[in-house]
Design a protein around this motif. Structure first.
Motif, PDB file in Angstrom:
ATOM      1  N   THR A   1      15.098   2.734   6.008  1.00  0.00           N
ATOM      2  CA  THR A   1      14.964   4.333   6.098  1.00  0.00           C
ATOM      3  C   THR A   1      15.358   5.019   4.830  1.00  0.00           C
ATOM      4  OG1 THR A   1      15.561   4.134   8.208  1.00  0.00           O
ATOM      5  CG2 THR A   1      15.751   6.266   7.575  1.00  0.00           C
ATOM      6  N   TYR A   2      14.415   6.013   4.543  1.00  0.00           N
ATOM      7  CA  TYR A   2      14.735   6.828   2.940  1.00  0.00           C
ATOM      8  C   TYR A   2      14.862   8.298   3.610  1.00  0.00           C
ATOM      9  CZ  TYR A   2      12.579   2.576   1.427  1.00  0.00           C
ATOM     10  OH  TYR A   2      12.208   1.056   1.443  1.00  0.00           O
ATOM     11  N   THR A   3      15.944   8.966   3.456  1.00  0.00           N
ATOM     12  CA  THR A   3      16.150  10.226   3.906  1.00  0.00           C
ATOM     13  C   THR A   3      16.411  11.431   2.777  1.00  0.00           C
ATOM     14  OG1 THR A   3      17.133   9.541   6.012  1.00  0.00           O
ATOM     15  CG2 THR A   3      17.509  11.834   5.618  1.00  0.00           C
ATOM     16  N   LEU A   4      15.375  12.280   2.722  1.00  0.00           N
ATOM     17  CA  LEU A   4      15.597  13.176   1.762  1.00  0.00           C
ATOM     18  C   LEU A   4      16.010  14.572   2.356  1.00  0.00           C
ATOM     19  CD1 LEU A   4      12.012  12.333   0.135  1.00  0.00           C
ATOM     20  CD2 LEU A   4      14.330  12.383  -1.303  1.00  0.00           C
ATOM     21  N   LYS A   5      17.365  15.233   1.748  1.00  0.00           N
ATOM     22  CA  LYS A   5      17.470  16.717   2.496  1.00  0.00           C
ATOM     23  C   LYS A   5      17.521  17.662   1.065  1.00  0.00           C
ATOM     24  CE  LYS A   5      20.465  14.376   5.938  1.00  0.00           C
ATOM     25  NZ  LYS A   5      22.031  14.240   6.451  1.00  0.00           N
ATOM     26  N   ALA A   6      17.225  18.730   1.459  1.00  0.00           N
ATOM     27  CA  ALA A   6      17.386  20.025   0.609  1.00  0.00           C
ATOM     28  C   ALA A   6      18.870  20.476   0.494  1.00  0.00           C
ATOM     29  CB  ALA A   6      16.279  21.141   1.129  1.00  0.00           C
ATOM     30  N   ALA A   7      19.287  20.933  -0.657  1.00  0.00           N
ATOM     31  CA  ALA A   7      20.606  21.125  -0.879  1.00  0.00           C
ATOM     32  C   ALA A   7      21.116  22.249   0.008  1.00  0.00           C
ATOM     33  CB  ALA A   7      20.821  21.853  -2.300  1.00  0.00           C
ATOM     34  N   ASP A   8      20.169  23.146   0.613  1.00  0.00           N
ATOM     35  CA  ASP A   8      20.906  24.171   1.440  1.00  0.00           C
ATOM     36  C   ASP A   8      20.530  23.704   2.937  1.00  0.00           C
ATOM     37  OD1 ASP A   8      18.094  24.171   1.906  1.00  0.00           O
ATOM     38  OD2 ASP A   8      17.943  26.362   1.025  1.00  0.00           O
ATOM     39  N   GLY A   9      19.968  22.428   2.967  1.00  0.00           N
ATOM     40  CA  GLY A   9      20.117  21.952   4.360  1.00  0.00           C
ATOM     41  C   GLY A   9      18.776  22.513   5.362  1.00  0.00           C
TER      42      GLY A   9
ATOM     43  N   LEU B   1      14.127  18.493   5.743  1.00  0.00           N
ATOM     44  CA  LEU B   1      14.506  16.898   5.514  1.00  0.00           C
ATOM     45  C   LEU B   1      13.283  16.346   5.817  1.00  0.00           C
ATOM     46  CD1 LEU B   1      17.273  15.172   7.534  1.00  0.00           C
ATOM     47  CD2 LEU B   1      14.987  14.496   7.936  1.00  0.00           C
ATOM     48  N   PHE B   2      13.117  15.326   4.924  1.00  0.00           N
ATOM     49  CA  PHE B   2      11.910  14.352   4.967  1.00  0.00           C
ATOM     50  C   PHE B   2      12.682  12.967   5.223  1.00  0.00           C
ATOM     51  CE2 PHE B   2      10.829  18.052   2.767  1.00  0.00           C
ATOM     52  CZ  PHE B   2       9.348  18.365   3.244  1.00  0.00           C
ATOM     53  N   GLU B   3      11.870  12.167   6.083  1.00  0.00           N
ATOM     54  CA  GLU B   3      12.476  10.688   6.318  1.00  0.00           C
ATOM     55  C   GLU B   3      11.143   9.916   6.217  1.00  0.00           C
ATOM     56  OE1 GLU B   3      15.887   9.914   8.683  1.00  0.00           O
ATOM     57  OE2 GLU B   3      14.268   9.719  10.212  1.00  0.00           O
ATOM     58  N   PHE B   4      11.330   8.755   5.587  1.00  0.00           N
ATOM     59  CA  PHE B   4      10.149   7.865   5.433  1.00  0.00           C
ATOM     60  C   PHE B   4      10.781   6.387   6.119  1.00  0.00           C
ATOM     61  CE2 PHE B   4       9.638  10.579   2.169  1.00  0.00           C
ATOM     62  CZ  PHE B   4       8.159  10.859   1.756  1.00  0.00           C
TER      63      PHE B   4
ATOM     64  N   GLY C   1       0.808  -1.134  -0.022  1.00  0.00           N
ATOM     65  CA  GLY C   1       0.082  -0.147  -0.057  1.00  0.00           C
ATOM     66  C   GLY C   1       0.809   1.327   0.052  1.00  0.00           C
ATOM     67  N   LEU C   2       2.094   1.104   0.915  1.00  0.00           N
ATOM     68  CA  LEU C   2       3.053   2.306   0.838  1.00  0.00           C
ATOM     69  C   LEU C   2       3.536   2.470  -0.528  1.00  0.00           C
ATOM     70  CD1 LEU C   2       4.484   4.204   2.399  1.00  0.00           C
ATOM     71  CD2 LEU C   2       6.054   2.715   2.918  1.00  0.00           C
ATOM     72  N   GLN C   3       3.948   1.440  -1.049  1.00  0.00           N
ATOM     73  CA  GLN C   3       4.373   1.662  -2.685  1.00  0.00           C
ATOM     74  C   GLN C   3       3.491   2.103  -3.607  1.00  0.00           C
ATOM     75  OE1 GLN C   3       5.777  -2.515  -3.010  1.00  0.00           O
ATOM     76  NE2 GLN C   3       7.706  -1.918  -3.145  1.00  0.00           N
ATOM     77  N   ALA C   4       1.990   1.644  -3.444  1.00  0.00           N
ATOM     78  CA  ALA C   4       0.968   2.157  -4.295  1.00  0.00           C
ATOM     79  C   ALA C   4       0.965   3.756  -4.202  1.00  0.00           C
ATOM     80  CB  ALA C   4      -0.217   1.528  -4.264  1.00  0.00           C
ATOM     81  N   MET C   5       0.968   4.456  -2.917  1.00  0.00           N
ATOM     82  CA  MET C   5       0.976   5.809  -2.529  1.00  0.00           C
ATOM     83  C   MET C   5       2.183   6.394  -3.131  1.00  0.00           C
ATOM     84  SD  MET C   5      -0.694   6.251   1.306  1.00  0.00           S
ATOM     85  CE  MET C   5       0.153   4.829   2.078  1.00  0.00           C
ATOM     86  N   MET C   6       3.132   5.688  -3.121  1.00  0.00           N
ATOM     87  CA  MET C   6       4.511   6.612  -3.699  1.00  0.00           C
ATOM     88  C   MET C   6       4.477   6.417  -5.147  1.00  0.00           C
ATOM     89  SD  MET C   6       6.589   7.243  -1.312  1.00  0.00           S
ATOM     90  CE  MET C   6       7.998   7.682  -2.392  1.00  0.00           C
ATOM     91  N   ALA C   7       3.835   5.308  -5.879  1.00  0.00           N
ATOM     92  CA  ALA C   7       3.752   5.491  -7.270  1.00  0.00           C
ATOM     93  C   ALA C   7       2.572   6.458  -7.523  1.00  0.00           C
ATOM     94  CB  ALA C   7       2.925   4.187  -7.860  1.00  0.00           C
ATOM     95  N   TYR C   8       1.440   6.633  -6.775  1.00  0.00           N
ATOM     96  CA  TYR C   8       0.559   7.802  -7.235  1.00  0.00           C
ATOM     97  C   TYR C   8       1.345   9.194  -6.981  1.00  0.00           C
ATOM     98  CZ  TYR C   8      -3.161  11.200  -6.667  1.00  0.00           C
ATOM     99  OH  TYR C   8      -4.007  12.187  -6.684  1.00  0.00           O
TER     100      TYR C   8
END
Length: 281
Positions: free
Chosen positions: A223-231, A234-237, A139-146
């Motif tokens: 754990t999937y961590t997204l960081k903006a270039a200027d710091g 941050l988003f973490e899944f 279900g999480l993958q389906a949400m990501m695909a959407y």
């Protein structure tokens, strides 16, 4: 042709492995299924039989399975295979199932997935293939695909870090993590699947990750961590699974789904995913 009201004969392949053992025990306890006393296993497995509770299973190795399948069909003219074997066996097993017109659920990750899909598409019998059989993760993958389809480029400019921890014996990189990387790249990141960090050291898992000791032998933490270039952001899944029981329900839903597809006249489609299964459940 099996009748809808009958129990579904299933062959749990991968014994004496832990996931196959979990599936076999659950199948034996489930009134919907008749668990066959056979299991495909690896050529290097020294055992000839495996016990699950009080039930004995005859292990069939690659060098003898073509002969043994004839005797198995004499007992069970129709059955569905559930594959939790080894990444190195994925493509060979799929060809074996397809050659013998055996519908199957492929829960094993790894192998050449493009070749796997082509094998199924060219076959006469259907299969459900997914990198993860846990319905909540699907279900999480389906949400990501959407999200990827609806908001492409949303995280352009962000860096991505992916870490996945599994039991020491897991031979390949998580198929779930690979799938998630695909969605994040559609959302704008630039990340290679080879950059996924695999954690297989029990000491690191327990001391740094905090994974309970009793689940070091069977878990899947991501754990999937997204960081903006200027710091500035941050988003973490995360999705952390202890044990293997969560995979049982989705796997058996897939078995029931395949039985219905086989029983449906005029069905020409061969390849199905867990999204297909969940949409019908």
């Amino acid at each position: 042709m099996i009748k809808i009201s009958e129990k579904i004969p299933i062959m749990i392949n991968g014994l004496p492995g832990n996931v196959a053992r979990t599936m076999a025990a659950a199948g034996i306890a489930d009134e919907r299924f008749l668990v066959m006393p056979y299991s495909l296993t690896g050529q290097d497995i020294p055992e000839t039989t495996a016990m699950v509770g009080e039930n004995e299973f005859l292990l069939c190795k690659p060098d003898t399975r073509d002969k043994k399948i004839k005797a198995i069909f004499a007992q069970y003219p129709f059955f569905i295979a559930v594959d939790y074997t080894h990444p190195s066996a994925v493509n060979g097993n799929a060809k074996f199932y397809s050659r013998n017109n055996i519908p199957f659920v492929m829960g094993t990750t790894g192998g050449n997935r493009e070749e796997l899909e082509k094998t199924v598409q060219d076959a006469s019998s259907p299969a459900v293939i997914a990198p993860n059989m846990a319905k909540q993760i699907v279900g999480l993958q389906a949400m990501m695909a959407y999200a990827a389809q609806t908001f492409p480029g949303l995280f352009t400019g962000y860096s991505l870090e992916v870490k996945e921890s599994h039991q020491q014996g897991k031979a390949d990189t998580s198929g779930t993590a690979k799938a998630m990387v695909g969605y994040f790249n559609e959302l704008g990141t630039d990340f290679k699947k080879e950059e996924i960090q695999q954690i297989r050291d029990p000491k690191i898992q327990e001391n740094q990750w905090g994974i309970p000791r009793e689940h070091l032998s069977g878990h899947g933490w991501h754990t999937y961590t997204l960081k903006a270039a200027d710091g500035s952001s941050l988003f973490e899944f995360k999705h952390n699974i202890n044990g293997r029981d969560i995979y049982v329900s989705g796997t058996f839903d897939a078995v029931v789904y395949l039985r219905e597809k086989v029983s449906l006249k005029g069905n020409k489609r061969r390849l199905f995913t867990m999204i297909d299964v969940m949409n019908q459940s």
